[in-house]
Design a protein around this motif. Structure first.
Motif, short mmCIF file in Angstrom:
data_model
loop_
_atom_site.label_atom_id
_atom_site.label_comp_id
_atom_site.label_asym_id
_atom_site.label_seq_id
_atom_site.Cartn_x
_atom_site.Cartn_y
_atom_site.Cartn_z
N LEU A 4 -7.92 -18.58 -33.23
CA LEU A 4 -8.59 -19.51 -32.32
C LEU A 4 -9.93 -19.92 -32.91
N PRO A 5 -10.33 -21.18 -32.72
CA PRO A 5 -11.67 -21.58 -33.17
C PRO A 5 -12.73 -20.87 -32.34
N ASP A 6 -13.93 -20.73 -32.91
CA ASP A 6 -15.02 -20.11 -32.17
C ASP A 6 -15.25 -20.85 -30.87
N GLY A 7 -15.55 -20.11 -29.83
CA GLY A 7 -15.79 -20.71 -28.53
C GLY A 7 -15.37 -19.76 -27.43
N PRO A 8 -15.38 -20.23 -26.20
CA PRO A 8 -15.11 -19.34 -25.06
C PRO A 8 -13.69 -18.78 -25.05
N HIS A 9 -12.70 -19.56 -25.48
CA HIS A 9 -11.32 -19.06 -25.50
C HIS A 9 -11.20 -17.91 -26.50
N HIS A 10 -11.81 -18.08 -27.67
CA HIS A 10 -11.84 -17.04 -28.70
C HIS A 10 -12.53 -15.79 -28.16
N ASP A 11 -13.68 -15.98 -27.52
CA ASP A 11 -14.44 -14.86 -26.97
C ASP A 11 -13.66 -14.14 -25.85
N LEU A 12 -12.96 -14.91 -25.03
CA LEU A 12 -12.14 -14.31 -23.97
C LEU A 12 -11.04 -13.47 -24.60
N ASN A 13 -10.40 -13.98 -25.64
CA ASN A 13 -9.33 -13.24 -26.29
C ASN A 13 -9.87 -11.93 -26.89
N ARG A 14 -11.03 -12.00 -27.50
CA ARG A 14 -11.66 -10.77 -28.05
C ARG A 14 -11.96 -9.78 -26.92
N LEU A 15 -12.46 -10.28 -25.80
CA LEU A 15 -12.75 -9.41 -24.66
C LEU A 15 -11.48 -8.75 -24.15
N LEU A 16 -10.39 -9.51 -24.05
CA LEU A 16 -9.12 -8.93 -23.60
C LEU A 16 -8.65 -7.83 -24.55
N HIS A 37 1.63 -7.63 -9.83
CA HIS A 37 1.44 -9.07 -9.65
C HIS A 37 2.65 -9.87 -10.11
N GLY A 38 3.67 -9.21 -10.68
CA GLY A 38 4.88 -9.91 -11.08
C GLY A 38 4.78 -10.69 -12.38
N PHE A 39 3.91 -10.29 -13.30
CA PHE A 39 3.83 -10.95 -14.60
C PHE A 39 4.83 -10.30 -15.54
N SER A 40 5.54 -11.12 -16.32
CA SER A 40 6.52 -10.58 -17.26
C SER A 40 5.84 -10.07 -18.51
N ARG A 41 6.58 -9.25 -19.28
CA ARG A 41 6.06 -8.74 -20.55
C ARG A 41 5.69 -9.87 -21.48
N SER A 42 6.53 -10.91 -21.54
CA SER A 42 6.24 -12.02 -22.47
C SER A 42 4.98 -12.77 -22.06
N THR A 43 4.74 -12.90 -20.77
CA THR A 43 3.51 -13.55 -20.29
C THR A 43 2.29 -12.71 -20.66
N ILE A 44 2.43 -11.40 -20.52
CA ILE A 44 1.34 -10.50 -20.88
C ILE A 44 1.10 -10.57 -22.39
N TRP A 45 2.18 -10.54 -23.17
CA TRP A 45 2.06 -10.63 -24.63
C TRP A 45 1.37 -11.93 -25.02
N ASP A 46 1.77 -13.04 -24.38
CA ASP A 46 1.16 -14.34 -24.67
C ASP A 46 -0.36 -14.32 -24.46
N ALA A 47 -0.82 -13.60 -23.43
CA ALA A 47 -2.25 -13.55 -23.14
C ALA A 47 -3.04 -12.97 -24.31
N PHE A 48 -2.42 -12.06 -25.05
CA PHE A 48 -3.10 -11.42 -26.17
C PHE A 48 -2.80 -12.08 -27.52
N SER A 49 -1.67 -12.78 -27.63
CA SER A 49 -1.17 -13.14 -28.96
C SER A 49 -0.97 -14.62 -29.24
N THR A 50 -1.11 -15.49 -28.25
CA THR A 50 -0.91 -16.92 -28.52
C THR A 50 -2.20 -17.69 -28.26
N SER A 51 -2.21 -18.93 -28.68
CA SER A 51 -3.41 -19.75 -28.51
C SER A 51 -3.47 -20.42 -27.14
#
Length: 161
Positions: A4-16, A37-51
């Motif tokens: 991810l480029p530097d910025g809030p999305h990048h910083d959020l991902n680092r925080l996660l 909360h009913g989140f799937s594994r793939s949704t959780i994985w996406d939060a950490f691993s996709t842009s």
């Protein structure tokens, strides 16, 4: 971690990722079991691993599960507040980028081969021949061809070679 480029999305991902490590680095399957909360594994994985920016509901749930359940601790509240600020800033930037893209696309009129044929005063077969010969630029959107309107001459204009 996604690129991810530097910025809030990048910083959020680092925080996660930091919260994930502090929470014992559980697998997505373990996090899914802890979440009610009913989140799937793939949704959780996406939060950490996709842009893609994860939903705020998911980010909030991850903070709650990984930092600690029960009465809100100062640490949990601090992580939640940081995550919330970063998420809202990232979401605002994402909306700005989408608005800019829409503005650019609005300026670029695209024609189908049939529309180009009408504008040029020729048959569709002629347009396809010109496309095959490289005399008209085009690109695919899905399975269809699109021709930039500014590249289509009117019937009075000669074709540029």
């Amino acid at each position: 971690m996604p690129d991810l480029p530097d910025g809030p999305h990048h910083d959020l991902n680092r925080l996660l990722h930091e919260i994930h490590l502090r929470g014992g680095a559980p697998t997505c399957r373990e996090i899914e079991r802890r979440l009610d909360h009913g989140f799937s594994r793939s949704t959780i994985w996406d939060a950490f691993s996709t842009s893609r920016l994860p939903s705020w509901d998911l980010v909030e749930a991850l903070v709650e599960v990984l930092v600690g359940k029960g009465p809100k601790t100062d640490r949990q509240e601090e992580f939640r507040r940081s995550a919330q600020e970063l998420w809202f800033e990232a979401a605002a930037r994402e909306r700005e980028v989408v608005q800019e893209m829409v503005a650019v696309l609005d300026e670029v009129a695209l024609l189908t081969p049939a529309e180009a044929a009408v504008r040029m005063g020729v048959s569709k077969a002629t347009v396809y021949r010109l496309l095959r010969q490289g005399e008209l630029p085009a690109f695919r959107i899905g399975s269809g061809l699109r021709i930039p309107a500014q590249a289509v001459p009117s019937p009075e204009e000669p074709m540029a070679s």
